[in-house]
Motif scaffolding. Structure first.
Motif, short mmCIF file in Angstrom:
data_model
loop_
_atom_site.label_atom_id
_atom_site.label_comp_id
_atom_site.label_asym_id
_atom_site.label_seq_id
_atom_site.Cartn_x
_atom_site.Cartn_y
_atom_site.Cartn_z
N LYS A 58 0.84 -1.21 0.00
CA LYS A 58 0.00 0.00 0.00
C LYS A 58 0.87 1.26 0.00
O LYS A 58 0.71 2.15 -0.84
N THR A 59 1.80 1.32 0.95
CA THR A 59 2.66 2.49 1.04
C THR A 59 3.54 2.61 -0.20
O THR A 59 3.77 3.71 -0.72
N THR A 60 4.01 1.47 -0.69
CA THR A 60 4.86 1.48 -1.90
C THR A 60 4.09 2.06 -3.08
O THR A 60 4.62 2.87 -3.85
N PRO A 67 1.14 11.03 5.28
CA PRO A 67 2.02 9.87 5.38
C PRO A 67 1.62 8.93 6.50
O PRO A 67 0.95 9.34 7.45
N GLN A 68 2.03 7.67 6.36
CA GLN A 68 1.60 6.66 7.33
C GLN A 68 2.26 6.80 8.68
O GLN A 68 1.63 7.16 9.66
N THR A 69 3.55 6.53 8.69
CA THR A 69 4.19 6.45 9.99
C THR A 69 4.50 7.84 10.51
O THR A 69 4.72 8.77 9.77
N LEU A 109 -4.14 9.04 1.44
CA LEU A 109 -4.11 8.97 2.91
C LEU A 109 -3.69 7.56 3.32
O LEU A 109 -4.36 6.59 3.01
N ASP A 110 -2.53 7.47 3.97
CA ASP A 110 -1.98 6.17 4.32
C ASP A 110 -2.34 5.83 5.77
O ASP A 110 -1.71 6.31 6.70
N GLU A 111 -3.37 5.03 5.93
CA GLU A 111 -3.88 4.62 7.24
C GLU A 111 -4.14 5.83 8.15
O GLU A 111 -3.60 5.91 9.26
N PRO A 112 -4.98 6.76 7.69
CA PRO A 112 -5.20 8.00 8.47
C PRO A 112 -6.03 7.78 9.72
O PRO A 112 -6.07 8.65 10.58
MG LIG Z 1 2.08 1.03 4.75
#
Ligand SMILES: [Mg+2]
Ligand SMILES: Nc1ncnc2c1ncn2[C@@H]1O[C@H](COP(=O)(O)OP(=O)(O)OP(=O)(O)O)[C@@H](O)[C@H]1O
Lengths: 294, 266
Positions: free
Chosen positions: B60-62, B88-90, B170-173
């Protein structure tokens, strides 16, 4: 004599000569520049790079002074040689980047010191190590003035983008900020500042103006822009105080300035730590007296 | 049991007249050495809310980083018609960095401006309004590093709002948000889609994905893309590499529970 008049004389006495007035102007300009740029040097963890660049300048400065060439040219050449040497050393397999920089810089600094301290070298070269702020020329002052204009202009324009990188370097490209361009810009500004400041403040002490004021300002402020302003103010006041110290205690100017700046940081750090401990003690409920044996 | 090969054929989403914002064909993404995600066939249109599902390491992030242009496509084509905003996710931000929540939200304006322009008064108003939209209006002047994890996550959402881009990634918001903030974010995402933006939202919540209408399932390759109806048991199994067990729970209603692959004796 009236005490307030005595104080006035004490304050104005050092500046009766043109020589010391020029020194005053020089350290004020360098304080503004060093304090502001230093805020980013500290935020980007470039303290080590600043130290390395300053030391790598030395053989170039010594060489130029032996040849009678302008010091600025010599310093620039020294930086260029150092940059190439670091790039080459970084490619040696098994040698990591920090080690490569350390090896190159130590070698260059050693070479510079050897040249500077050899008996054939004309006197006055220790000025390159410890600074000679009383010996600044009109050109030096003009350069310092130009540096302040360029640096404050560049830092003002780039401020929003530098903030983005400072907070989260990895996300910066997604926000339209080119990290490589910004890094190179900051390093070039750093190299130019060191070149201009090293003659007045000395090779060993110039980094103090870049590191101590922002570290102290960070203790007093919570946002980047005010921090840079406070950092410059601390650098200017500290540098002027250093000149007083040097005048009345007869100590070397560069060393006095560095001592005052580092001292300011240490006092502030101790003060804020004590204040924090005090508020903690105040907010904690007073402990019950321990059950004493009868 | 379906033949897994069937699943690689993407199901096209319902044809609409909305303009295409993003189109990927035969896209493979990776980090230089080889592809970690292959076969991405994707058309994002204005107004789409696409849930991106997949296990940890599913890509997903990639995919997001490739869509942003941070990673070069390993193969295939990618056409991006508009700017991307991103959450961003993290949590990678430096917490000791001296900036306020407003400063961070304002960083979104930088991506819209040429390098010599500084964010102005209008951007500042926009940043305050965005903080209000994520429920942080009264925290605008607090130091970013002093906020809680969920509050910081919401500041980053506000920053993406200030970016004001037609595409929002939106990465795991929803990670780390309390119920009230999660509801507010759902509303916000709906509003963004209604404004005609295209949204890709990575999530681990299958029920949420069903609500949003369009889903993209990734597990090292694209498993499915289309209307939430494609989320059949076999698609979910191929996505999460496990066995799906139906549980009819009296409280939460019907749920799909994914078990690890070695629980086959069930
Ligand atoms: Mg990810
Ligand atoms: N910087 C990197 N360099 C090399 N490989 C990476 C890098 N980041 C991720 N990968 C690999 O790419 C694959 C996909 O990772 P990715 O981060 O896209 O997964 P994800 O779906 O976002 O997972 P999660 O749900 O944990 O966020 C993983 O196998 C991971 O090991």
């Amino acid at each position: 004599m009236h005490p307030s008049l005595a104080l006035l004389t004490w304050l104005t006495d050092p500046w009766t000569e043109a020589l010391t007035r020029r020194a005053l102007l020089e350290v004020v300009l360098l304080g503004i520049a060093g304090g502001a740029l230093g805020g980013w040097v500290v935020s980007f963890n470039l303290g080590y790079s600043a130290e390395s660049l300053a030391h790598a300048l030395l053989p170039g400065l010594v060489g130029a002074s032996l040849l009678g060439a302008p010091l600025l040219l010599g310093g620039a050449a020294g930086l260029l040689v150092a940059a190439v040497a670091v790039a080459v050393a970084g490619r040696i397999p098994g040698l990591d980047r920090d080690t490569a920089v350390a090896v190159v810089v130590t070698a260059l600094f050693g070479l510079g010191a050897l040249l500077a301290l050899s008996p054939d070298t004309p006197a006055g070269l220790q000025g390159l190590l410890f600074g000679d702020v009383l010996g600044v020329s009109d050109t030096d002052l003009a350069l310092a003035g130009g540096l302040v204009v360029v640096l404050v202009g560049a830092l003002t324009v780039l401020h929003p983008r530098l903030l983005v990188i400072g907070l989260d370097r990895l996300s910066a490209p997604a926000l339209g900020v080119r990290t490589l361009t910004m890094d190179v810009t900051v390093l070039v500004l750093l190299a130019v500042t060191l070149l201009v400041a090293v003659q007045g403040l000395g090779n060993l002490l110039v980094v103090a103006v870049l590191i101590a004021p922002p570290s102290a300002a960070r203790l007093l402020t919570r946002r980047m822009a005010p921090m840079l302003v406070v950092s410059s103010a601390i650098a200017v006041v500290g540098a002027v105080a250093g000149l007083y110290l040097s005048y009345y205690a007869g100590t070397a100017a560069g060393a006095s300035i560095a001592a005052v700046l580092v001292g300011t940081y240490l006092v502030l750090a101790a003060g804020t730590a004590a204040a924090a401990a005090l508020t903690r003690a105040r907010t904690r409920p007073t402990p019950e007296p321990a059950g004493a044996p009868a | 049991m379906h033949d897994p090969a069937d699943l690689t054929t993407p199901t096209p989403p319902p044809a609409t007249a909305a303009p295409v914002l993003l189109r990927a064909a035969g896209l493979a993404c990776g980090y230089g050495a080889g592809a970690v995600l292959t076969g991405v066939e994707l058309t994002l249109r204005a107004g789409d809310r696409v849930a991106v599902l997949g296990p940890n390491g599913g890509g997903k992030t990639t995919l997001f980083r490739t869509l942003l242009g941070e990673l070069e496509p390993v193969s295939g084509t990618l056409e991006r018609q508009a700017r991307c905003a991103v959450v961003p996710q993290t949590e990678r931000s430096r917490l000791d960095f001296p900036v306020s929540a407003l400063d961070v939200a304002l960083m979104g304006a930088v991506s819209r401006l040429p390098w010599w322009r500084r964010p102005g008064k209008a951007d500042r108003r926009l940043a305050r309004a965005a903080l209000g939209q994520v429920g942080l209006a009264e925290h605008a002047d607090r130091t970013f590093g002093d906020l809680s994890g969920g509050q910081r996550q919401r500041v980053l959402v506000a920053r993406a709002l200030v970016q004001d881009a037609p595409i929002v990634l939106l990465d795991e918001p929803f990670t780390g948000l309390d119920a009230v903030s999660a509801d507010r974010l759902e509303q916000l995402l709906l509003q963004l889609a209604d404004e005609g933006r295209g949204l890709l939202i990575a999530t681990h919540d299958v029920e949420q994905a069903r609500r949003w209408g369009t889903v993209l399932c990734l597990n090292k390759r694209q498993i499915a893309y289309g209307h939430a109806d494609v989320l059949t048991r076999s698609v979910l199994e191929a996505t999460y590499g496990g066995e799906i067990v139906d549980i009819d729970c009296a409280v939460h209603g019907h749920h799909d529970v994914v078990l690890p692959a070695h629980h086959h004796e069930h």
